[in-house]
Motif scaffolding. Structure first.
Motif, PDB file in Angstrom:
ATOM      1  N   VAL A 184      10.870   5.479 -13.106  1.00 27.55           N
ATOM      2  CA  VAL A 184      11.177   5.354 -14.532  1.00 27.55           C
ATOM      3  C   VAL A 184       9.900   5.520 -15.347  1.00 27.55           C
ATOM      4  O   VAL A 184       8.868   4.918 -15.047  1.00 27.55           O
ATOM      5  CB  VAL A 184      11.818   3.978 -14.822  1.00 27.55           C
ATOM      6  CG1 VAL A 184      12.069   3.806 -16.310  1.00 27.55           C
ATOM      7  CG2 VAL A 184      13.113   3.828 -14.040  1.00 27.55           C
ATOM      8  N   TYR A 185       9.990   6.350 -16.385  1.00 30.53           N
ATOM      9  CA  TYR A 185       8.831   6.610 -17.233  1.00 30.53           C
ATOM     10  C   TYR A 185       8.556   5.421 -18.153  1.00 30.53           C
ATOM     11  O   TYR A 185       9.476   4.877 -18.770  1.00 30.53           O
ATOM     12  CB  TYR A 185       9.089   7.870 -18.059  1.00 30.53           C
ATOM     13  CG  TYR A 185       8.027   8.155 -19.079  1.00 30.53           C
ATOM     14  CD1 TYR A 185       6.733   8.511 -18.682  1.00 30.53           C
ATOM     15  CD2 TYR A 185       8.305   8.079 -20.443  1.00 30.53           C
ATOM     16  CE1 TYR A 185       5.750   8.769 -19.619  1.00 30.53           C
ATOM     17  CE2 TYR A 185       7.325   8.338 -21.385  1.00 30.53           C
ATOM     18  CZ  TYR A 185       6.049   8.678 -20.970  1.00 30.53           C
ATOM     19  OH  TYR A 185       5.081   8.924 -21.905  1.00 30.53           O
ATOM     20  N   HIS A 186       7.294   4.983 -18.221  1.00 25.09           N
ATOM     21  CA  HIS A 186       6.896   3.911 -19.133  1.00 25.09           C
ATOM     22  C   HIS A 186       5.899   4.457 -20.130  1.00 25.09           C
ATOM     23  O   HIS A 186       4.818   4.888 -19.762  1.00 25.09           O
ATOM     24  CB  HIS A 186       6.277   2.743 -18.364  1.00 25.09           C
ATOM     25  CG  HIS A 186       7.299   1.916 -17.665  1.00 25.09           C
ATOM     26  ND1 HIS A 186       8.013   2.380 -16.603  1.00 25.09           N
ATOM     27  CD2 HIS A 186       7.758   0.655 -17.904  1.00 25.09           C
ATOM     28  CE1 HIS A 186       8.856   1.444 -16.200  1.00 25.09           C
ATOM     29  NE2 HIS A 186       8.729   0.390 -16.977  1.00 25.09           N
ATOM     30  N   LYS A 187       6.286   4.404 -21.388  1.00 24.16           N
ATOM     31  CA  LYS A 187       5.513   5.077 -22.414  1.00 24.16           C
ATOM     32  C   LYS A 187       4.155   4.414 -22.650  1.00 24.16           C
ATOM     33  O   LYS A 187       3.149   5.098 -22.818  1.00 24.16           O
ATOM     34  CB  LYS A 187       6.312   5.079 -23.721  1.00 24.16           C
ATOM     35  CG  LYS A 187       5.694   5.936 -24.801  1.00 24.16           C
ATOM     36  CD  LYS A 187       6.663   6.114 -25.953  1.00 24.16           C
ATOM     37  CE  LYS A 187       6.044   6.907 -27.077  1.00 24.16           C
ATOM     38  NZ  LYS A 187       5.082   6.169 -27.866  1.00 24.16           N
ATOM     39  N   ASN A 188       4.131   3.070 -22.636  1.00 25.05           N
ATOM     40  CA  ASN A 188       2.896   2.386 -23.039  1.00 25.05           C
ATOM     41  C   ASN A 188       1.674   2.814 -22.225  1.00 25.05           C
ATOM     42  O   ASN A 188       0.585   2.947 -22.756  1.00 25.05           O
ATOM     43  CB  ASN A 188       3.083   0.865 -23.018  1.00 25.05           C
ATOM     44  CG  ASN A 188       3.673   0.390 -21.709  1.00 25.05           C
ATOM     45  OD1 ASN A 188       4.116   1.197 -20.882  1.00 25.05           O
ATOM     46  ND2 ASN A 188       3.666  -0.901 -21.500  1.00 25.05           N
ATOM     47  N   ASP A 189       1.852   3.046 -20.901  1.00 23.35           N
ATOM     48  CA  ASP A 189       0.700   3.514 -20.128  1.00 23.35           C
ATOM     49  C   ASP A 189       1.002   4.865 -19.473  1.00 23.35           C
ATOM     50  O   ASP A 189       0.374   5.239 -18.500  1.00 23.35           O
ATOM     51  CB  ASP A 189       0.297   2.466 -19.079  1.00 23.35           C
ATOM     52  CG  ASP A 189       1.454   2.075 -18.175  1.00 23.35           C
ATOM     53  OD1 ASP A 189       2.566   2.603 -18.389  1.00 23.35           O
ATOM     54  OD2 ASP A 189       1.247   1.264 -17.265  1.00 23.35           O
ATOM     55  N   SER A 190       1.958   5.577 -20.016  1.00 20.59           N
ATOM     56  CA  SER A 190       2.497   6.837 -19.485  1.00 20.59           C
ATOM     57  C   SER A 190       2.454   6.901 -17.961  1.00 20.59           C
ATOM     58  O   SER A 190       1.937   7.840 -17.370  1.00 20.59           O
ATOM     59  CB  SER A 190       1.852   8.073 -20.111  1.00 20.59           C
ATOM     60  OG  SER A 190       0.500   7.921 -20.282  1.00 20.59           O
ATOM     61  N   SER A 191       3.028   5.860 -17.344  1.00 21.01           N
ATOM     62  CA  SER A 191       3.100   5.836 -15.888  1.00 21.01           C
ATOM     63  C   SER A 191       4.548   5.988 -15.450  1.00 21.01           C
ATOM     64  O   SER A 191       5.468   5.861 -16.255  1.00 21.01           O
ATOM     65  CB  SER A 191       2.563   4.500 -15.370  1.00 21.01           C
ATOM     66  OG  SER A 191       3.432   3.465 -15.767  1.00 21.01           O
ATOM     67  N   MET A 192       4.739   6.271 -14.168  1.00 15.97           N
ATOM     68  CA  MET A 192       6.067   6.317 -13.575  1.00 15.97           C
ATOM     69  C   MET A 192       6.173   5.112 -12.646  1.00 15.97           C
ATOM     70  O   MET A 192       5.340   4.940 -11.758  1.00 15.97           O
ATOM     71  CB  MET A 192       6.257   7.601 -12.762  1.00 15.97           C
ATOM     72  CG  MET A 192       6.004   8.891 -13.520  1.00 15.97           C
ATOM     73  SD  MET A 192       7.265   9.247 -14.767  1.00 15.97           S
ATOM     74  CE  MET A 192       8.718   9.491 -13.767  1.00 15.97           C
ATOM     75  N   LYS A 193       7.206   4.277 -12.868  1.00 16.50           N
ATOM     76  CA  LYS A 193       7.318   3.063 -12.061  1.00 16.50           C
ATOM     77  C   LYS A 193       8.657   2.989 -11.350  1.00 16.50           C
ATOM     78  O   LYS A 193       9.671   3.444 -11.873  1.00 16.50           O
ATOM     79  CB  LYS A 193       7.183   1.820 -12.945  1.00 16.50           C
ATOM     80  CG  LYS A 193       5.755   1.506 -13.327  1.00 16.50           C
ATOM     81  CD  LYS A 193       5.659   0.193 -14.080  1.00 16.50           C
ATOM     82  CE  LYS A 193       4.248   0.023 -14.627  1.00 16.50           C
ATOM     83  NZ  LYS A 193       4.217  -0.481 -15.982  1.00 16.50           N
ATOM     84  N   CYS A 194       8.645   2.354 -10.161  1.00 21.14           N
ATOM     85  CA  CYS A 194       9.884   2.079  -9.449  1.00 21.14           C
ATOM     86  C   CYS A 194      10.304   0.652  -9.788  1.00 21.14           C
ATOM     87  O   CYS A 194       9.550  -0.285  -9.553  1.00 21.14           O
ATOM     88  CB  CYS A 194       9.692   2.218  -7.944  1.00 21.14           C
ATOM     89  SG  CYS A 194      11.135   1.677  -7.012  1.00 21.14           S
ATOM     90  N   HIS A 195      11.498   0.484 -10.346  1.00 23.96           N
ATOM     91  CA  HIS A 195      11.949  -0.853 -10.736  1.00 23.96           C
ATOM     92  C   HIS A 195      12.390  -1.684  -9.541  1.00 23.96           C
ATOM     93  O   HIS A 195      12.689  -2.853  -9.664  1.00 23.96           O
ATOM     94  CB  HIS A 195      13.089  -0.754 -11.758  1.00 23.96           C
ATOM     95  CG  HIS A 195      12.588  -0.588 -13.160  1.00 23.96           C
ATOM     96  ND1 HIS A 195      13.397  -0.320 -14.214  1.00 23.96           N
ATOM     97  CD2 HIS A 195      11.339  -0.662 -13.670  1.00 23.96           C
ATOM     98  CE1 HIS A 195      12.676  -0.234 -15.318  1.00 23.96           C
ATOM     99  NE2 HIS A 195      11.425  -0.426 -15.012  1.00 23.96           N
ATOM    100  N   LEU A 196      12.436  -1.056  -8.374  1.00 23.09           N
ATOM    101  CA  LEU A 196      12.883  -1.794  -7.198  1.00 23.09           C
ATOM    102  C   LEU A 196      11.704  -2.386  -6.434  1.00 23.09           C
ATOM    103  O   LEU A 196      11.682  -3.564  -6.118  1.00 23.09           O
ATOM    104  CB  LEU A 196      13.689  -0.860  -6.293  1.00 23.09           C
ATOM    105  CG  LEU A 196      14.623  -1.546  -5.327  1.00 23.09           C
ATOM    106  CD1 LEU A 196      15.720  -2.268  -6.081  1.00 23.09           C
ATOM    107  CD2 LEU A 196      15.238  -0.523  -4.388  1.00 23.09           C
ATOM    108  N   CYS A 197      10.694  -1.557  -6.151  1.00 21.32           N
ATOM    109  CA  CYS A 197       9.590  -2.050  -5.321  1.00 21.32           C
ATOM    110  C   CYS A 197       8.304  -2.221  -6.119  1.00 21.32           C
ATOM    111  O   CYS A 197       7.316  -2.724  -5.607  1.00 21.32           O
ATOM    112  CB  CYS A 197       9.348  -1.132  -4.130  1.00 21.32           C
ATOM    113  SG  CYS A 197       8.621   0.452  -4.570  1.00 21.32           S
ATOM    114  N   GLY A 198       8.306  -1.779  -7.389  1.00 20.88           N
ATOM    115  CA  GLY A 198       7.131  -1.992  -8.221  1.00 20.88           C
ATOM    116  C   GLY A 198       6.078  -0.902  -8.099  1.00 20.88           C
ATOM    117  O   GLY A 198       5.079  -0.914  -8.811  1.00 20.88           O
ATOM    118  N   HIS A 199       6.295   0.070  -7.212  1.00 18.37           N
ATOM    119  CA  HIS A 199       5.339   1.166  -7.050  1.00 18.37           C
ATOM    120  C   HIS A 199       5.116   1.876  -8.385  1.00 18.37           C
ATOM    121  O   HIS A 199       6.040   2.062  -9.165  1.00 18.37           O
ATOM    122  CB  HIS A 199       5.877   2.148  -6.005  1.00 18.37           C
ATOM    123  CG  HIS A 199       5.164   3.455  -5.983  1.00 18.37           C
ATOM    124  ND1 HIS A 199       3.928   3.600  -5.394  1.00 18.37           N
ATOM    125  CD2 HIS A 199       5.496   4.659  -6.503  1.00 18.37           C
ATOM    126  CE1 HIS A 199       3.535   4.852  -5.544  1.00 18.37           C
ATOM    127  NE2 HIS A 199       4.466   5.516  -6.205  1.00 18.37           N
TER     128      HIS A 199
END
Ligand code: ZN
Ligand code: ZN
Ligand code: ZN
Length: 718
Positions: A447-462
């Protein structure tokens, strides 16, 4: 009664093992006077294990036994931690949920009680006592002297003065001492009931009380005053010195219910949910056990509290899937509540504007009593309008939607915007191969997170940086999919530059009390537009909400599993119900490309029954619940090939004339573990359970369960 404490007992126990689920009783010898519901330490296969005592007998050395009886190592508890009613409940739950008994006991008892004896040391707390009033009081000392003048206080309450305090303690003016930390019973000012019960409410109340059935489906439109009924019933129970439990589906809603209760009764109410500390939970548990508390407000885990004089359990918003536990034992709070109420001959009130089909079907059949509340106590049901989604993919909000928002804000009212959770998250998709950028460990999109323009997995936190290329085909043509609360927020800010906008989604509520802060701000009208996912649909009771907007519900209407339309209807009805609780007209806009969907004629009229009748026809044709029962068996393992072979093998073993076995279906991997699902469908749940357990006990080696069983599943049915 007189007990001979030196007498040797043979005790039956269930063993808590680190690696294996042992669902079998073992006998040990004890001369430490163990009682049912206590725990003991035993040696099991050369390992020290905790065991629950479920039965005790006088030891007869003459009696033949299939194995050599060992002595227990020692007794952990001085008092039983589960009484007989709860012990029976555990046994029953184990059978109903196909879960080893010990796992059931584990969810029933709060952690602080589960720990070994040494770790439940009482927590000490520093208190302050005023020894003398000094001749001269400085300006800085005055508030402390004032506060301690009539009473001792815990030091935490005066911590802002800690510098001055140290001086006063040194001089002997104030004495500090340690005392066991205790639950402080607060005093509240009781208020008169804000309004008299309406004739409809009085009628409903009479029906509930007169009903010969203990389980009541209280079917009432949003805003029809169900809470007031719960409180009236609880009040009557209190007058008879009986206990009541009022349950809400989410922690975020407990405070609101607690406020209503304390304002009404002016007494302290026990609040019980998973955000309490272990110690707080332990104290509340004790208060209920000792019958010091008469009224409890809580979430799912509160259903296991050790009541001893219970008159009523309420499940508010009973259709909410949060009432179902999401790991083993996969119990449903409703089932537990009904079972416990049987024991106490108590009432269970299942309240909702859109009851679950299971509940409503039973109410229609007369298994439960059906009590209806037709009209709103105050305000009017809002007018619902369907609007097409904007043609341009860059816009999320339709022209009509923006116009309505403007109108409502101009009137000085507030707007609630719901983004359906399914498919709202912004994910990256490749325009060449159509695949999404997924988490390496979990087979699901990052999932794209705008604040730090990162891609995160909401399941494992990667978390990783945004890729420039498609990891599957190498193409550089990636595009952002999904609505994304953050993107809608931007569009709102652009369209309404002076409006105060607040976002309530998963990321905004991760902080402690995040929920509560957002709701407080909204209720104080520090916010004009509240934007969020599912959680905003529940419970907001604010007379200033003039409009609700519903976005992105189409995904749910295009049936991904048999329950998704039921959930979508409930969600839309709930969200619509947030508006129009005060004076004046209120409006709801649903942006949808599926205006012809069968759900809408019923929804536009706030007509749950009509929807129920229609949808039940489909359930019957497809033979889905409540016409049948389901059991979801998921198998997991790190070796994909082995797991698949194992799943096929179990599938084969499960084949039977009386049931339908579906699958295995590949659920992909989560955190490097692969999952396969087998669904069992049938008409006789008792038989289905027994058959499944027989097969598993025969086929699964060493009782090492790399599987989960979910009886009457609500999730994972796609
Ligand atoms: Zn690609
Ligand atoms: Zn992951
Ligand atoms: Zn996130």
């Amino acid at each position: 009664m007189w007990y001979n404490c030196s007498m040797t007992q043979r005790i039956d126990v269930y063993i808590e093992h680190k690696h294996y689920q042992i669902n079998q009783k073992y006998s040990y010898l004890s001369d430490e006077f163990a009682r049912i519901g206590m725990r003991v330490n035993v040696n099991f296969n050369n390992q020290k294990c905790v065991a629950f005592v479920v039965d005790t007998h006088a030891y007869d050395p003459e009696e033949a036994f299939p194995y050599e009886l060992k002595w227990i190592e020692d007794r952990i508890d001085d008092e039983p931690i589960l009484n007989e009613e709860l012990l029976d409940l555990g046994l029953w739950m184990s059978e109903m949920t196909c879960t080893p008994l010990i796992s059931c006991f584990q969810v029933m008892v709060p952690k602080a009680l589960r720990m070994s004896k040494t770790s439940i040391k009482p927590q000490m707390e520093k208190w302050l006592h005023l020894e003398m009033i000094p001749d001269k009081v400085t300006l800085k000392q005055a508030p402390i002297i004032e506060a301690l003048h009539n009473q001792d206080l815990p030091a935490t309450q005066l911590k802002e003065y800690s510098g001055v305090l140290t001086g006063l303690i040194k001089k002997g003016i104030i004495r500090a001492y340690l005392q066991e930390k205790n639950y402080l019973v607060k005093d509240y000012q009781a208020h008169e009931r804000p309004y008299a019960l309406s004739p409809a409410q009085i009628d409903a109340l009479e029906q509930i009380k007169a009903s010969s059935q203990n389980v009541v489906c209280l079917f009432g439109k949003t805003g029809s005053g169900k809470t007031e009924l719960y409180l009236t019933l609880a009040e009557e129970a209190m007058q008879d010195d009986l206990q009541s439990l009022i349950m809400v589906p989410e922690i975020a809603l407990t405070q609101q219910m607690v406020d209503r209760v304390t304002e009404r009764f002016g007494t302290d109410v026990v609040v019980y949910h998973s955000h309490l500390s272990d110690h707080e939970r332990y104290l509340q548990y004790k208060r209920i056990q000792n019958n010091e508390a008469k009224l409890v407000v809580g979430t799912r885990s509160a259903v296991f509290l050790p009541f001893n004089k219970l008159a009523m359990i309420v499940l508010d918003e009973e259709h909410d899937s949060s009432y179902k536990q999401d790991n083993m034992p996969f119990y449903h709070t409703r089932d537990i509540a009904i079972k416990r109420a049987e024991h106490f001959n108590a009432k269970v009130i299942l309240g909702s504007a859109s009851p679950s089909f299971e509940t409503f079907a039973r109410a229609q059949k007369g298994v439960y009593a059906l009590v209806e509340l037709e009209d709103r106590v105050k305000g009017k049901l809002p007018h619902i309008q369907l609007v097409d989604n904007p043609v341009s993919s860059k816009q999320r909000l339709a022209k009509e939607t923006k116009a309505l928002i403007q109108e409502v804000i101009d009137e000085g009212k507030q707007v609630v915007i719901l983004l359906n959770r399914r498919g709202y998250a912004p994910v990256l998709q490749c325009t060449e191969c159509q695949r999404t950028v997924d988490c390496e460990a979990c087979d699901r999109p990052l999932v794209y997170h705008k604040n730090d323009s990162s891609m995160k997995c909401h399941l494992c936190g990667h978390s990783e940086a945004m890729p420039r290329q498609c990891p599957h085909c190498g193409s550089t043509n990636l595009r952002m999919m999904g609505l994304g609360t953050q993107r809608v927020e931007e569009e709102l800010q652009e369209a309404f530059p002076t409006a105060r906008i607040l976002r309530m989604d998963r990321d905004a509520t991760q902080v402690k009390h995040g929920h509560q802060k957002i709701l407080d701000q909204f209720n104080k009208h520090e916010v004009d537009i509240l934007l969020g996912t599912q959680m905003i649909a529940k419970g907001l009771d604010n007379p200033l909400v003039g409009a609700s907007i519903i976005l992105n519900v189409d995904v749910a209407l295009m049936k991904t599993d048999y329950r998704s339309v039921e959930d979508a209807f409930a969600l839309m009805l709930q969200t619509a119900g947030r508006s129009g609780r005060g004076d004046g007209e209120a409006h709801v806009i649903i942006q949808t490309d599926l205006q012809k969907h069968m759900v809408y004629p019923a929804l536009l009229n706030h007509d749950f029954k009509r929807f129920y009748v229609q949808e039940m026809k489909y359930r019957k044709i497809a033979q889905n619940p409540p016409y049948t029962y389901l059991i979801n068996l998921s198998l997991f393992g790190k070796d994909e090939q082995k797991l698949y072979a194992n799943a096929l093998h179990i599938m084969q073993a499960l084949q039977d004339e009386q049931i339908k076995v579906l699958g295995p279906s590949d659920l992909g991997k989560r955190i490097h573990v692969y999952y396969q699902r087998i669904l069992i469908k049938g008409k006789d749940l008792h038989y289905m359970r027994k058959h499944l357990m027989d097969v598993l006990n025969r086929e699964v080696k060493y009782h090492k369960w790399d599987c989960q069983i979910d009886v009457n599943p609500l999730k994972g049915l796609e």
